[in-house]
Design a protein around this motif. Structure first.
Motif, PDB file in Angstrom:
ATOM      1  N   LYS A  90      88.292  80.977  72.878  1.00  0.00           N
ATOM      2  CA  LYS A  90      86.960  81.286  72.339  1.00  0.00           C
ATOM      3  C   LYS A  90      85.833  81.055  73.352  1.00  0.00           C
ATOM      4  N   MET A  94      82.445  84.805  75.520  1.00  0.00           N
ATOM      5  CA  MET A  94      81.063  85.153  75.830  1.00  0.00           C
ATOM      6  C   MET A  94      80.821  85.257  77.339  1.00  0.00           C
ATOM      7  N   ARG A 202      81.662  88.245  67.631  1.00  0.00           N
ATOM      8  CA  ARG A 202      82.627  87.267  68.122  1.00  0.00           C
ATOM      9  C   ARG A 202      82.314  85.837  67.689  1.00  0.00           C
ATOM     10  N   ARG A 203      81.122  85.603  67.244  1.00  0.00           N
ATOM     11  CA  ARG A 203      80.779  84.258  66.773  1.00  0.00           C
ATOM     12  C   ARG A 203      81.651  83.843  65.596  1.00  0.00           C
ATOM     13  N   TYR A 204      82.181  84.820  64.864  1.00  0.00           N
ATOM     14  CA  TYR A 204      82.952  84.526  63.654  1.00  0.00           C
ATOM     15  C   TYR A 204      84.457  84.403  63.908  1.00  0.00           C
TER      16      TYR A 204
END
Length: 480
Positions: A90, A94, A202-204
């Motif tokens: 994760k 980013m 992508r935060r989720y």
């Protein structure tokens, strides 16, 4: 460290397909869409960049942009795969996406060959780093019974990016709509916009529970799995899996141990993975990065119409993994990988011979490529599937990077090689290139018959034992 016994991998594998899985596929699979978009943009505009009104590149320089992008991807895959296995899937999402966006924006501002080659390399760094993190996370989050089809479908989404790129080229490269030196620059803006947008989704996506488990973060892994189960179970009660796994967290792993494990204990799998990756990479890098040059030089297709020929080609490539993907889970990996590689290689050799005879035109050439790459696309996607599921969890990202880097690095010369063959403007020279590509697909297909791994519908931990278990087994053997 203490030994951990957990059911987390099997709890993930027994989950029903849900909207949450679709979110994961969209958020992570966008990497392939972006890569397809980037390759298409460079492929379509390569003939435009040779004009005096733009960057005035030679045919070799225009083809080399594909090589620069690939080399950047290889370096990115190696460097960031280590960080992915060390710090988690994760956290790298980013960073990689940010590097990609920066490289794409800078590409639009290029002023000569050296600048655009450098910026394409930076763009490749971001995409290459994404591959190891994304493929690891997808395999670790998707249920085993559909892992093959989902992986192939995601890898096939590369061609959605191609469709977007080819469709946009019809508008952006049309001199009646935009000045010739502006349209190709605007083409890069699409990728940057998509990249920024996907950051929000992508935060989720959670950290991989499997990665957390092998790093000793059991409580955090349990919490993530519980949250996933709450999102997917709805009103149905999920049964408790009977199987469990025993893992001893071993901390960070270096490339030395990766090479020792992959090319030592799993030598046959390593040989197969290298040939699968190298064969498909050569084929795609050779054909696609020079696609527009072949259409324009041999069939006199105008630059602003090349997108019309790329679009059906992209549809064939996208539908191949989508339609054939389920067979990789039902008929099995070994049968389908060998079939797709051998069929596509044989068809390429036959089409190359027809090209040599001069009996093809732009339409029939494109039709032939559509059929060839319907099978080749499924085969190429299965190469990524193979190297991502047949090695231990603790080194998955780095193993993917090693095979991607070696296989793609060995074939990075393909665009330049075909650019050189194009320079002679002789069909006989290109026919030799097509034959090389055909052999590099047929041989891995035959090799799969003997070395293929029957990984269909099996948990990742059943396909390859955890590295900690392998190390313990070796230590016991050495002590006897």
């Amino acid at each position: 460290m203490r030994k951990i016994r957990a059911k987390i991998p099997y709890r993930l594998d027994r989950l029903p397909w849900s909207r949450w899985h679709i979110l994961v596929v969209i958020a992570l699979g966008i990497t392939w869409v972006l890569d397809g978009l980037e390759v298409t943009i460079v492929g379509v505009i390569s003939s435009v960049l040779t004009r005096p009104q733009t960057l005035n590149l030679t045919e070799f320089q225009a083809s080399f942009l594909g090589t620069a992008y690939i080399l950047g991807a290889v370096i990115g895959a190696i460097v960031f795969s280590y960080l992915t296995d060390k710090y988690g899937r994760k956290k790298l999402f980013m960073v990689m996406l940010g590097i990609y966006v920066a490289g794409t924006v800078l590409s639009a501002l290029s002023w000569n060959f050296l600048s655009i080659a450098l910026f394409r390399t930076i763009t490749g760094l971001g995409i290459g780093g994404e591959y190891s993190a994304i493929n690891s996370a997808i395999d670790e989050l998707i249920p085993a019974r559909v892992r093959g089809w989902v992986d192939l479908a995601i890898n096939g989404s590369w061609w959605i990016g191609t469709m977007v790129g080819s469709a946009l080229s019809l508008y952006l490269l049309n001199p009646h709509e935009f000045p010739i030196d502006l349209g190709w620059r605007l083409s890069f803006a699409v990728g940057a916009i998509l990249g920024v947008s996907i950051m929000l989704i992508r935060r989720y996506v959670p950290e991989s529970p499997r990665w957390l488990l092998v790093h000793g973060k059991v409580e955090e892994a349990e919490e993530v799995v519980k949250q996933i189960e709450m999102k997917v179970q709805n009103s149905k009660e999920l049964s408790e899996p009977k199987k469990s796994i025993s893992i001893t967290p071993i901390g960070n792993v270096g490339f030395r141990l990766v090479f020792k494990t992959v090319f030592g204990r799993y030598k046959k799998r390593a040989i197969l993975g290298l040939w699968l990756m190298a064969g498909q990479a050569f084929l795609y890098n050779a054909i696609f990065f020079t696609y527009s040059l072949i259409l324009s030089k041999f069939y006199n297709v105008p630059s602003d119409e090349i997108g019309l020929y790329i679009f059906p080609f992209a549809i064939g490539n996208f539908t191949g993994p989508l339609i054939l993907g389920r067979l990789f889970d039902s008929l099995g990996r070994r049968k389908m990988i060998s079939l797709t590689y051998i069929i596509s290689g044989s068809l390429l050799a036959f089409t190359g011979y027809l090209f040599y005879l001069g009996i093809l035109n732009a339409f029939t050439q494109t039709f032939a490529w559509v059929i060839i790459f319907f099978f080749a696309s499924a085969g190429a996607s299965s190469a990524y599937l193979t190297v991502s599921e047949v090695f231990p969890l603790e080194i998955r990202a780095m193993a993917i990077a090693v095979f991607y880097a070696i296989g793609t690095g060995l074939s990075s010369y393909a665009p330049s090689f075909f650019g050189y063959l194009l320079g002679s403007k002789q069909p006989s020279d290109l026919f030799i290139g097509y034959l090389i590509g055909a052999l590099l697909m047929i041989f891995p297909g035959i090799l799969t018959i003997f070395l293929g791994v029957d990984a269909e519908r099996k948990s990742l931990e059943e396909v390859a034992k955890p590295l900690s278990e392998i190390i313990e087994s070796d230590e016991k053997a050495d002590s006897k």
